[in-house]
Design a protein around this motif. Structure first.
Motif, PDB file in Angstrom:
ATOM      1  N   LEU A  11       0.840  -1.185   0.000  1.00 30.64           N
ATOM      2  CA  LEU A  11       0.000   0.000   0.000  1.00 30.64           C
ATOM      3  C   LEU A  11       0.878   1.237   0.000  1.00 30.64           C
ATOM      4  N   HIS A  12       0.451   2.204  -0.774  1.00 33.70           N
ATOM      5  CA  HIS A  12       1.193   3.460  -0.768  1.00 33.70           C
ATOM      6  C   HIS A  12       0.199   4.598  -0.822  1.00 33.70           C
ATOM      7  N   LEU A  34      -4.283  -1.084  -8.279  1.00 32.27           N
ATOM      8  CA  LEU A  34      -5.575  -0.457  -7.975  1.00 32.27           C
ATOM      9  C   LEU A  34      -5.273   0.918  -7.387  1.00 32.27           C
ATOM     10  N   GLU A  35      -6.048   1.905  -7.794  1.00 32.23           N
ATOM     11  CA  GLU A  35      -5.849   3.229  -7.223  1.00 32.23           C
ATOM     12  C   GLU A  35      -7.206   3.793  -6.841  1.00 32.23           C
ATOM     13  N   LEU A  36      -7.277   4.334  -5.630  1.00 27.37           N
ATOM     14  CA  LEU A  36      -8.564   4.794  -5.118  1.00 27.37           C
ATOM     15  C   LEU A  36      -8.376   6.081  -4.333  1.00 27.37           C
ATOM     16  N   PRO A  37      -9.419   6.868  -4.221  1.00 23.46           N
ATOM     17  CA  PRO A  37      -9.347   7.978  -3.259  1.00 23.46           C
ATOM     18  C   PRO A  37      -9.291   7.399  -1.853  1.00 23.46           C
ATOM     19  N   GLU A  66       2.175  -3.713  -6.814  1.00 19.84           N
ATOM     20  CA  GLU A  66       2.836  -5.016  -6.874  1.00 19.84           C
ATOM     21  C   GLU A  66       3.824  -5.131  -5.720  1.00 19.84           C
ATOM     22  N   PRO A  67       4.057  -6.326  -5.219  1.00 22.68           N
ATOM     23  CA  PRO A  67       4.888  -6.491  -4.020  1.00 22.68           C
ATOM     24  C   PRO A  67       6.283  -5.891  -4.129  1.00 22.68           C
ATOM     25  N   GLU A  68       6.893  -5.932  -5.278  1.00 23.30           N
ATOM     26  CA  GLU A  68       8.291  -5.504  -5.327  1.00 23.30           C
ATOM     27  C   GLU A  68       8.451  -4.045  -5.706  1.00 23.30           C
ATOM     28  N   SER A  69       7.383  -3.320  -5.773  1.00 24.44           N
ATOM     29  CA  SER A  69       7.513  -1.972  -6.318  1.00 24.44           C
ATOM     30  C   SER A  69       7.613  -0.932  -5.216  1.00 24.44           C
ATOM     31  N   GLY A  70       7.958   0.248  -5.633  1.00 28.04           N
ATOM     32  CA  GLY A  70       7.934   1.396  -4.740  1.00 28.04           C
ATOM     33  C   GLY A  70       9.092   1.447  -3.766  1.00 28.04           C
ATOM     34  N   ARG A  71      10.221   0.923  -4.095  1.00 27.60           N
ATOM     35  CA  ARG A  71      11.351   0.995  -3.157  1.00 27.60           C
ATOM     36  C   ARG A  71      11.879   2.421  -3.128  1.00 27.60           C
ATOM     37  N   PRO A  72      11.939   2.993  -1.950  1.00 27.43           N
ATOM     38  CA  PRO A  72      12.392   4.390  -1.875  1.00 27.43           C
ATOM     39  C   PRO A  72      13.802   4.579  -2.412  1.00 27.43           C
ATOM     40  N   ILE A 126      -4.811   6.448  -2.511  1.00 25.63           N
ATOM     41  CA  ILE A 126      -4.100   5.270  -2.018  1.00 25.63           C
ATOM     42  C   ILE A 126      -3.909   4.324  -3.195  1.00 25.63           C
ATOM     43  N   GLN A 127      -2.722   3.724  -3.249  1.00 25.35           N
ATOM     44  CA  GLN A 127      -2.421   2.835  -4.359  1.00 25.35           C
ATOM     45  C   GLN A 127      -2.087   1.460  -3.822  1.00 25.35           C
TER      46      GLN A 127
END
Lengths: 402, 362
Positions: free
Chosen positions: B23-24, B55-58, B34-40, B30-31
């Motif tokens: 979750l990000h 999935l992207e949602l308000p 995928e498990p491996e994504s979004g590494r800072p 909120i998005q």
């Protein structure tokens, strides 16, 4: 064999990436699980009494401050706590009821019972009419609450549903109506002519023994035949004979328990030191009443455990079975302990009692699944029962606080 | 400040198999990634982190769960689907770092000192209602009840008592008539004319020396009490005035209403435990109301005696005689068994002091 064809039922509501999911294909799943023994998934309850006590106390204060109006919100928090602390195969249940919707049903029932109370105080006839009105509405209300409660429960994101119709609900209460009407007439007759009412009690008892178990059977059958989860529909395969046998044994135990209770009651009264006034008599009376109810914990636990086992062991769905092995002795010990602690703490022990009971009763149940539970797939039906097609006709799942 | 995305199990609402995701939150959206994504680190080094958005949602479309010690964390997605926490501790920390606050009610119940405060408030409220709320409600409710209800209740009670406990009086009219007239005269002087007449009954009874009042104007006094007091008219008048006080103030109905309210309140509060447990506070609390009511009746007796020109201290003779009787062992005392909680008459000492003070204050 279970139908897992939902994966290709992609429609407007399915997310667009559905075709590229890493889920196992149906054929692979079917091929894998050909061994004879089903997977056993026991239910577990993870809540604690002290935590529920805190929820309960805060709810109580809110209720007092709002004079009971916040009851739906309090109820949702309570039900959600119990749902989210019930685990099956690693994941918990959830309750999605909206308190606003429950407020509507709650106010309705409150008005109904308030009207009945007022009516019963003005005249006997009004009371009877009120009772009749409630009895006439009851199956519809009950069905509504089943729809609401089940429709707003979900596990792993998949909602449950109750699909019984109103006519079925009224048929389910047929036996109880057949029991209730003559009983009511007999009671009215007894009030009018108390002298001739000697044969009343045995007649009522006979009627209750004959029709009571049937009534229970019909109601449970309706309840457990129309549940749906994912793409599975439930069925209940108990027989009337099993119901009668259970009730007969419970009645025999109840009689023995009542006799034992009566002996204890008389014993306490006889052995009490000669009272010195109304205060003493009151205390002796209370202890004697508790002594009377204590032996009755045995038939009560017997009834509770055996009905839970009968109801769940006979509930089946394609590829799913239940195994409830609740023992009478552990339940009886728990009930007695709860009772004694409740009396000792003047009722404050209640949250712990409820949590302990839930833990025991839920822990005795397990789900037996022919395939891994991961393979369950929901149908395209939307989650909220209010969105169903016959929303106009059905008083649409509202919670009556049952 | 970059916050590590949170690992969750995502259920899409149609399959029972979870999908591991992250979750990000960015601003108010909120998005689900995928498990491996979004590494800072990826982004910090200038290379865009590989981010596959599932999935992207308000943010408002997600219903955040309460923090509980044991339960699961399940966030509902509007339109179907759920997010389950993989690690509850990490979930709570992540939610807190994103400013997703818990509702106040939950924060209150999470800390024991707040819960104890709630308990205290509840206890104070309960005491207030018992001590003042219910008696006020009782008085108000009784004014709404028409007197005909009192008479119906009283007549029924009197008929029932006559069947079992009351026999015909053995006292001659020469003893009862003067008492009757004295009572009427004293009440007329104390209350003024135009009040409903009292229905005074003399009976012999298994209850021993006693007098009681029933709603609707019935006052019963037993032969045994008249005999015990040796025809002492002042004391007998005081006793009858006390009972008349009960009738005039409609204490019988008030007690019924208050006990009913107390019972209803107790069962509403403690609703779920064994039903008969809720009667315990009703009994304990109800006895307290009886004591209040007896106090009021004693004060009415003092007023009537004074208006009739008699000395309220004469009532002390009643307590003396009753004490003698108890000492002789012929009667049980009602007040000392469980202590004050179950006593329905205030301690004799309290009543003696009251009458003595009334005499001195003349």
């Amino acid at each position: 064999m279970a139908d897992i064809g939902g994966a290709h039922a992609g429609g407007l509501l399915a997310p667009p990436w559905l075709d590229t999911t890493p889920w196992t294909s149906p054929s692979a799943a079917a091929a894998r699980t050909h061994d004879a023994s089903p997977d056993r998934h026991p239910l577990a309850f993870t809540g604690s009494g002290s935590e529920y006590f805190r929820i309960w106390i805060v709810n109580l204060l809110a209720m007092v401050l709002t004079v009971g109006l916040c009851y739906p919100w309090a109820r949702v928090r309570r039900v959600r706590y119990f749902h989210r602390n019930t685990r099956l195969d690693g994941h918990a249940f959830d309750f999605r009821g909206e308190p606003i919707r429950m407020l509507r049903g709650f106010l309705l029932v409150w008005l109904l019972f308030g009207a009945y109370n007022l009516a019963s105080q003005s005249s006997g006839v009004a009371a009877l009419l009120g009772l009749g009105a409630i009895a006439a509405l009851w199956p519809a209300l009950w069905r509504g609450s089943l729809r609401f409660r089940l429709g707003h429960t979900s596990w792993r994101g998949l909602p449950f549903a109750f699909e019984g119709d109103t006519a079925g609900a009224y048929r389910a209460f047929g036996a109880f109506t057949a029991l209730g009407l003559p009983s009511l007439l007999l009671l009215v007759f007894a009030q009018a002519r108390p002298g001739e009412a000697g044969f009343l009690l045995p007649l009522l008892a006979a009627l209750a023994l004959a029709l009571g178990p049937l009534g229970w059977y019909e109601v449970k059958r309706y309840q457990h035949r129309h549940c749906a989860f994912a793409d599975r529909r439930s069925d209940w395969q108990a027989t009337r004979h099993e119901a009668y046998a259970l009730f007969a044994r419970a009645a025999a135990l109840g009689l023995a328990g009542a006799l034992a209770g009566g002996v204890l009651f008389a014993g306490v009264v006889a052995l009490a030191p000669a009272g010195r006034g109304p205060g003493d008599a009151l205390l002796v009376g209370l202890i004697a009443t508790a002594a009377f109810w204590l032996p009755l914990a045995v038939p009560q636990s017997y009834m509770e455990a055996r009905t839970q086992n009968l109801v769940w062991n006979r509930t089946v769905a394609p590829g799913l079975r239940f195994d409830s092995a609740l023992g009478v002795a552990p339940l009886c010990r728990l009930r007695i302990r709860n009772l004694l602690l409740l009396v000792a703490t003047l009722g404050l022990y209640w949250p712990w009692a409820v949590v302990a009971t839930a833990r025991l009763r839920l822990g005795a149940v397990a789900v037996l699944s022919d395939e891994p539970m991961d393979g369950l797939v929901g149908t395209l039906r939307t989650a909220a029962p209010d969105a169903s097609g016959d929303a106009a006709a059905d008083v649409a799942g509202f919670d009556v606080g049952l | 400040m970059t916050v590590e995305p949170l690992d969750v199990d995502w259920f899409d609402g149609r399959h029972a198999r979870p999908r591991r995701a992250r979750l990000h939150i960015e601003r108010d959206r909120i998005q689900v990634l995928e498990p491996e994504s979004g590494r800072p680190e990826g982004r910090a080094n200038g290379r865009p982190g590989r981010r596959v958005v599932l999935l992207e949602l308000p943010l408002a479309a997600i219903d955040w769960p309460e923090r509980t010690r044991h339960g699961a964390r399940i966030a509902r997605i509007a339109g179907g689907g759920e997010l389950h926490a993989v690690d509850v501790g990490l979930w709570d920390a992540w939610a807190a770092s994103h400013g997703l606050r818990q509702p106040m009610l939950v924060r209150v119940q999470l800390r024991w000192r707040f819960v104890l405060a709630v308990l205290l408030v509840l206890a104070l409220l309960a005491y207030g209602v018992w001590r003042w709320g219910i008696p006020m409600a009782g008085r108000a409710a009784v004014t709404l009840l028409p007197p005909v209800v009192d008479r119906q209740v009283g007549d029924a009670a009197y008929a029932a008592l006559r069947q079992r406990w009351l026999a015909d009086s053995a006292l001659p009219a020469a003893r009862t008539e003067p008492l009757r007239r004295a009572l009427e005269a004293s009440l007329a002087r104390a209350e003024g004319p135009g009040r409903e007449p009292l229905r005074l009954h003399f009976h012999a009874s298994r209850l021993g020396p006693n007098a009681f009042a029933l709603p609707g104007g019935h006052v019963v006094i037993t032969d045994e009490l008249v005999t015990l007091l040796d025809g002492d008219e002042t004391v007998l008048l005081g006793v009858l005035a006390h009972e008349a006080g009960h009738v005039r103030a409609r204490h019988g109905m008030r007690l019924m209403v208050q006990t009913a309210l107390l019972g209803a309140g107790a069962s509403a509060l403690l609703g779920d435990p064994a039903g008969w447990l809720a009667t315990l506070p009703a009994l304990l609390g109800g006895a307290g109301y009886t004591r209040d009511v007896e106090r009021e009746a004693d004060e009415a007796a003092i007023r009537v005696l004074r208006a009739a020109g008699r000395d309220p201290a004469a009532m002390l003779r009643l307590f003396e005689r009753l004490a003698e009787r108890r000492a002789r062992g012929t009667e049980a005392s009602g007040a000392e068994s469980i202590g004050i909680a179950f006593a329905s008459h205030p301690d004799d000492a309290e009543r003696i002091a009251r009458f003595r003070a009334a005499a001195l204050a003349r």
